[in-house]
Design an enzyme around this catalytic site. Structure first.
Site, PDB file in Angstrom:
ATOM      1  N   GLU A 107      26.375   8.566  73.847  1.00 61.92           N
ATOM      2  CA  GLU A 107      25.118   7.794  73.827  1.00 61.92           C
ATOM      3  C   GLU A 107      24.967   7.029  72.514  1.00 61.92           C
ATOM      4  O   GLU A 107      24.513   5.885  72.493  1.00 61.92           O
ATOM      5  CB  GLU A 107      23.900   8.714  74.017  1.00 61.92           C
ATOM      6  CG  GLU A 107      23.836   9.458  75.347  1.00 61.92           C
ATOM      7  CD  GLU A 107      23.593   8.540  76.546  1.00 61.92           C
ATOM      8  OE1 GLU A 107      23.451   7.323  76.375  1.00 61.92           O
ATOM      9  OE2 GLU A 107      23.572   9.077  77.677  1.00 61.92           O
ATOM     10  N   ARG A 124      25.001   2.878  72.587  1.00 63.28           N
ATOM     11  CA  ARG A 124      23.703   2.228  72.314  1.00 63.28           C
ATOM     12  C   ARG A 124      23.598   1.767  70.861  1.00 63.28           C
ATOM     13  O   ARG A 124      23.260   0.621  70.595  1.00 63.28           O
ATOM     14  CB  ARG A 124      22.546   3.193  72.618  1.00 63.28           C
ATOM     15  CG  ARG A 124      22.535   3.656  74.060  1.00 63.28           C
ATOM     16  CD  ARG A 124      21.292   4.476  74.365  1.00 63.28           C
ATOM     17  NE  ARG A 124      21.503   5.324  75.534  1.00 63.28           N
ATOM     18  CZ  ARG A 124      20.573   5.613  76.422  1.00 63.28           C
ATOM     19  NH1 ARG A 124      19.365   5.143  76.297  1.00 63.28           N
ATOM     20  NH2 ARG A 124      20.836   6.402  77.446  1.00 63.28           N
ATOM     21  N   ASP A 157      31.394   7.193  86.179  1.00 62.87           N
ATOM     22  CA  ASP A 157      31.265   5.733  86.257  1.00 62.87           C
ATOM     23  C   ASP A 157      32.049   4.892  85.248  1.00 62.87           C
ATOM     24  O   ASP A 157      32.993   4.174  85.582  1.00 62.87           O
ATOM     25  CB  ASP A 157      29.771   5.340  86.220  1.00 62.87           C
ATOM     26  CG  ASP A 157      28.960   6.033  85.107  1.00 62.87           C
ATOM     27  OD1 ASP A 157      29.558   6.735  84.277  1.00 62.87           O
ATOM     28  OD2 ASP A 157      27.723   5.847  85.078  1.00 62.87           O
ATOM     29  N   GLU A 173      21.962  -1.141  86.527  1.00 56.20           N
ATOM     30  CA  GLU A 173      23.266  -1.386  87.175  1.00 56.20           C
ATOM     31  C   GLU A 173      23.230  -2.476  88.245  1.00 56.20           C
ATOM     32  O   GLU A 173      24.158  -3.290  88.342  1.00 56.20           O
ATOM     33  CB  GLU A 173      23.832  -0.081  87.767  1.00 56.20           C
ATOM     34  CG  GLU A 173      24.303   0.920  86.716  1.00 56.20           C
ATOM     35  CD  GLU A 173      23.170   1.665  86.022  1.00 56.20           C
ATOM     36  OE1 GLU A 173      22.036   1.664  86.572  1.00 56.20           O
ATOM     37  OE2 GLU A 173      23.382   2.248  84.941  1.00 56.20           O
ATOM     38  N   THR A 228      29.295  -0.834  77.994  1.00 55.44           N
ATOM     39  CA  THR A 228      28.577  -0.270  79.148  1.00 55.44           C
ATOM     40  C   THR A 228      27.060  -0.291  78.937  1.00 55.44           C
ATOM     41  O   THR A 228      26.294  -0.036  79.862  1.00 55.44           O
ATOM     42  CB  THR A 228      29.084   1.151  79.460  1.00 55.44           C
ATOM     43  OG1 THR A 228      28.646   1.524  80.766  1.00 55.44           O
ATOM     44  CG2 THR A 228      28.587   2.170  78.435  1.00 55.44           C
TER      45      THR A 228
HETATM   46  C1  DMJ Z   1      23.288   3.249  80.230  1.00 58.61           C
HETATM   47  O1  DMJ Z   1      23.132   4.016  79.103  1.00 58.61           O
HETATM   48  C2  DMJ Z   1      24.708   2.814  80.423  1.00 58.61           C
HETATM   49  O2  DMJ Z   1      24.745   1.733  81.294  1.00 58.61           O
HETATM   50  C3  DMJ Z   1      25.572   3.929  80.927  1.00 58.61           C
HETATM   51  O3  DMJ Z   1      26.873   3.505  81.202  1.00 58.61           O
HETATM   52  C4  DMJ Z   1      24.993   4.496  82.198  1.00 58.61           C
HETATM   53  N1  DMJ Z   1      23.622   4.836  82.087  1.00 58.61           N
HETATM   54  C5  DMJ Z   1      22.717   3.963  81.395  1.00 58.61           C
HETATM   55  C6  DMJ Z   1      21.948   3.004  82.270  1.00 58.61           C
HETATM   56  O4  DMJ Z   1      21.608   3.441  83.495  1.00 58.61           O
END
Ligand code: DMJ
Length: 629
Positions: free
Chosen positions: A217, A221, A361, A528, A615
């Site tokens: 995380e 982020r 994912d 998403e 992501t």
């Molecule tokens: C985000 O932190 C990122 O996209 C991660 O890959 C998946 N979950 C959240 C958003 O839903």
């Protein structure tokens, strides 16, 4: 398709086209004299005529090299909407200065029509309807930020209903860093200043004093947000030199301090698989309480660490993080598909649960994106191969159609390859249509890719699946009473059905195809689906994706907006009015609103052949295409 089989590499198109390559003044003159009959003619010219000719060439050259706009995929907003950041016009002092080395710019009339048959992009992108809609997204972003700033500045997240902050991610002011590059892209200058100032004043101290954070995380982020801000704020990358906020180096130095501590996760593990929990202030690292890491978490760090190695010149970030993927390459798989848990102590997968939703994912997403980030260099072909094998595996093992109306969905294998199929699909899986489309055309439009014969059978299959899945993801929204998707949906198949669990929108033709269980009815403002609509729109240029995105945005506005500032996640998307959960996730500003803004805007902003999005939607330049800072 191997990059060798391409008719040309992207690099050729962008840099080696003599039409666009910068040539020094005297080279232009001497080369012209050598290569044209001007040379022969001039043999018989008088000196006066020769000097006149020389002057004409000189003036023409200066006009060509000093008047073209130097945009690099960035925009600045103005009262009338959005404008490209421009530099140019002849200024005398600039005439003999070497122009910056920038990617070629097509003349405006070629720009709009490049590879575009039947769709007038200039019109689409300057359509007042979409400009206005894009500005509405910007207003929503400012509203989200204002709530956060008022009640939660410095905390990770805003609780908009109770009007307070909460540190759900370790306490590094995650909303600030996640939102910053969105503000830069939108030209929300005040937010850029406020966020930048907070980062400059507080973030390093927080990093030095904070206890435990999650490696994944924090990387996607905070580290991703800092690196993207670093790239986008650098003047040499095309940013307006009057940009707000601290100097780019502040973002880079903060990113290095953070990454050096996060690196402990890799270096303290006995295997190539890092520990997931890091105590930043020590720094030290340890495995999660059950001893296992999520597969997606350990394989979704490399875009960020690779870019940091590129800009810092220190290879250690790449070396440590890429070991994970080199190791996973050697592990057994089911047609490229892998279990969602892995052990940092043994380096082996744990359990057999296979899915593309939570914990699985972004492993698949990063296989493709790291290969693209590395400009499809041959050392990284193994990642593309792993990606392609996995997508074949998805199509063969996980894709089915619902009854009665045939929505294509991606299910799960909770007990492994030889066990029963589950028709459960997390909203998280809705990243996949975007990734599949990107993987098929490598960021070009479908039109361009087809014209250049770049799509093989697999690419076409993946693109088709991308379009089908994007529709399913959209229907997960429109089937509910609020027009917002649940966290998880099940699909009605021959093997699986459950009556009475519809989404509540009786006019949806897919009411009987999509089953929503009571425990799965919440919505966390996730990105998403709009992420995939953005990729699909850029790649197929089909306007329906914009319309779908707009419908989703309107539903967010209607049901999640909190008047006093911010937006809230919901408890139940099937009931109206839905109860608010009192949490604004950082990714609503970092991802959801960014993708919507880009979806409604000009496709040349953050172009897909020059950037990969991490992501968490933080754009990172593809090596050798966008400037590396
Ligand atoms: C985000 O932190 C990122 O996209 C991660 O890959 C998946 N979950 C959240 C958003 O839903």
């Amino acid at each position: 398709m191997s990059s060798k089989s391409l008719p040309y590499s992207k690099r050729d198109v962008h840099y080696d086209n003599a039409k666009f390559r910068h040539r020094p003044f005297f080279k232009v003159i001497t080369q012209t004299l050598q290569t044209s009959n001007v040379k022969n003619h001039c043999m018989s010219c008088s000196t006066g005529k020769f000097l006149l000719l020389l002057m004409i060439f000189g003036v023409a050259y200066l006009m060509l090299t000093h008047t073209s706009p130097t945009t690099d995929g960035l925009v600045k907003s103005s009262k009338n909407g959005t404008e490209h950041i421009k530099s140019g016009g002849i200024r005398f002092g600039n005439i003999f200065r070497k122009p910056p080395r920038l990617p070629p710019q097509l003349p405006p009339d070629e720009k709009g029509s490049r590879g575009n048959i039947g769709v007038d992009h200039r019109k689409l992108n300057s359509d007042p309807k979409w400009i206005a809609r894009q500005q509405n997204v910007k207003k929503a972003f400012i509203h989200a930020w204002s709530g956060y700033k008022k009640y939660a500045m410095g905390y990770d997240e805003l609780m908009p209903v109770s009007k307070q902050g909460v540190d759900g991610l370790g306490g590094l002011g995650a909303t600030i860093v996640d939102a910053l590059d969105t503000a830069m892209i939108m030209g929300a200058d005040e937010v850029v200043s406020e966020a930048g100032l907070w980062i400059e004043t507080h973030l390093s101290n927080k990093i030095n004093q904070t206890g435990q954070v999650n490696l994944f995380e924090t990387t996607i982020r905070v580290l991703g947000g800092l690196l993207s801000a670093y790239h986008l704020s650098s003047v040499e990358n095309g940013m307006d030199p009057t940009h707000k906020g601290p100097k780019p180096v502040v973002y880079l130095e903060t990113a290095k301090n953070l990454a050096d501590r996060l690196l402990t996760g890799f270096t303290s593990s006995p295997t190539a698989i890092p520990f997931g929990d890091i105590v930043l202030r020590d720094p030290s690292a340890h495995p999660a309480p059950d001893g296992l890491s999520s597969t997606s978490e350990v394989s979704t760090l490399q875009l960020e660490f690779n870019y940091l190695s590129s800009v810092s010149g220190d290879p250690k970030y790449t070396v440590e993080s890429m070991k994970v993927l080199e190791h996973i390459k050697t592990l057994p798989k089911v047609e490229g598909l892998i279990p969602i848990f892995i052990s940092p102590s043994t380096g082996e997968f744990a359990g057999e649960n296979i899915r593309l939703g939570s914990r699985g994912d972004s492993y698949y997403e990063y296989l493709l994106k790291i290969w693209l980030q590395k400009n499809r260099e041959s050392n990284f072909t193994y990642l593309r191969d792993m990606y392609e094998e996995a997508m074949k595996g998805v199509r063969h093992r996980l894709v089915q159609k619902s009854i009665p109306n045939g929505l294509v969905f991606v299910g799960e294998l909770p007990f492994g390859a030889n066990s029963s199929f589950s028709s459960k699909m997390d909203h998280l899986v809705c990243f996949l249509p975007g990734t599949l489309a990107l993987g098929a055309t490598k960021g070009l439009t479908k039109e361009e890719a087809m014209k250049n014969n770049m799509l093989n059978f697999e690419d076409l299959e993946n693109l088709k699946l991308a379009e089908d899945l994007a529709k399913t993801c959209f229907e997960m929204y429109s089937v509910t009473s609020t027009g917002l998707a649940p966290e998880i949906a099940y699909f009605h198949t021959k093997e699986f059905s459950e009556g009475g669990l519809d989404g509540g929108n009786k006019s949806s033709e897919y009411m009987n195809d999509i089953i929503i269980k009571p425990a799965d009815r919440h919505n966390l403002l996730r990105p998403e689906t709009v992420e995939s609509l953005f990729f699909l729109y850029r790649i197929t240029e089909d306007p329906k994706y914009r319309e779908w995105g707009w419908q989703i945005f309107e539903a967010f506005e209607k049901y999640t907006r909190v008047d006093t500032g911010g937006y809230s996640s919901l408890d139940d998307v099937t009931s109206v009015p839905p109860h608010k959960r009192d949490k604004m996730e950082t990714f609503f500003l970092g991802e959801t609103l960014k993708y919507l803004y880009l979806l409604f805007g000009d496709s040349s902003v953050i172009p897909l052949d020059k950037f990969v999005f991490n992501t968490e939607a933080h754009p990172i330049p593809i090596e050798g295409t966008a400037k590396m800072g």
